[in-house]
Write a protein that holds these residues in place. Sequence first.
Motif, short mmCIF file in Angstrom:
data_model
loop_
_atom_site.label_atom_id
_atom_site.label_comp_id
_atom_site.label_asym_id
_atom_site.label_seq_id
_atom_site.Cartn_x
_atom_site.Cartn_y
_atom_site.Cartn_z
N ASN A 52 -32.06 62.48 -80.32
CA ASN A 52 -31.39 63.33 -81.32
C ASN A 52 -30.03 62.73 -81.69
N GLY A 53 -30.01 61.44 -81.90
CA GLY A 53 -28.79 60.69 -82.18
C GLY A 53 -28.45 59.83 -80.98
N ASN A 54 -27.41 59.02 -81.12
CA ASN A 54 -26.98 58.17 -80.00
C ASN A 54 -26.57 59.06 -78.83
N LEU A 55 -27.05 58.68 -77.66
CA LEU A 55 -26.74 59.42 -76.44
C LEU A 55 -25.60 58.71 -75.71
N VAL A 56 -25.88 57.51 -75.22
CA VAL A 56 -24.87 56.69 -74.54
C VAL A 56 -25.20 55.21 -74.77
N HIS A 57 -24.18 54.39 -74.62
CA HIS A 57 -24.31 52.94 -74.64
C HIS A 57 -23.68 52.44 -73.34
N PHE A 58 -24.08 51.26 -72.89
CA PHE A 58 -23.39 50.61 -71.77
C PHE A 58 -23.43 49.11 -71.98
N ALA A 59 -22.53 48.41 -71.31
CA ALA A 59 -22.45 46.96 -71.49
C ALA A 59 -21.71 46.35 -70.30
N ALA A 60 -21.99 45.07 -70.07
CA ALA A 60 -21.31 44.35 -68.99
C ALA A 60 -20.30 43.38 -69.59
N TYR A 61 -19.20 43.26 -68.92
CA TYR A 61 -18.13 42.33 -69.31
C TYR A 61 -17.72 41.55 -68.07
N ALA A 62 -16.81 40.64 -68.22
CA ALA A 62 -16.40 39.78 -67.11
C ALA A 62 -15.91 40.56 -65.90
N LYS A 63 -15.15 41.65 -66.13
CA LYS A 63 -14.54 42.36 -65.01
C LYS A 63 -14.90 43.84 -64.93
N HIS A 64 -15.72 44.31 -65.85
CA HIS A 64 -16.06 45.74 -65.82
C HIS A 64 -17.40 46.03 -66.50
N ILE A 65 -17.88 47.24 -66.25
CA ILE A 65 -19.02 47.79 -66.97
C ILE A 65 -18.43 48.79 -67.95
N GLY A 66 -18.76 48.61 -69.22
CA GLY A 66 -18.31 49.56 -70.23
C GLY A 66 -19.36 50.64 -70.37
N PHE A 67 -18.92 51.88 -70.42
CA PHE A 67 -19.82 53.02 -70.61
C PHE A 67 -19.28 53.82 -71.77
N TYR A 68 -20.15 54.10 -72.73
CA TYR A 68 -19.73 54.71 -73.98
C TYR A 68 -20.49 56.01 -74.19
N ALA A 69 -19.82 57.12 -73.96
CA ALA A 69 -20.43 58.44 -74.07
C ALA A 69 -19.90 59.18 -75.29
#
Length: 139
Positions: A52-69
């Motif tokens: 029902n639309g974007n729920l969450v995104h996530f991604a890996a970076y050099a020093k962290h995990i990005g979480f997009y809610a």
Amino acid sequence: MKSEVAKSIDEYIGRFPKDVQDILQKVRSIIQKEAPEASEAISYAMPTFVQNGNLVHFAAYAKHIGFYALPSGNLAFQKEISKYKNGKGSIQFPLDEPIPYTLIKKIVKFRVSENLEKQKKKTQKKKTTNSKKPILKKS
């Protein structure tokens, strides 16, 4: 040369070292468990779950995990995310600290219910709008 965007979440996760892959897979499995009806996609070059639309995104970076809610997910959990670097709709979980999987689970649950509620309102609004249309009589 710009790296090519992954075509699937499996491909995305496979591009990282084993320890980061393990974290990404765990995040993915939490989302799958809490949002079993969500579909997987790659959006903004990141693993994305849509229901029902974007729920969450996530991604890996050099020093962290990005979480997009999205902003609403962050607003609902301001106290819990305050110890992490965060922005309007993003949270950074450092790779050198334990990943807060329980918090991720709570945020996903919140976003699922939020998106379901939005969908209900949208459906109700459509029904109301359609029921107000005048009935045209043939002459």
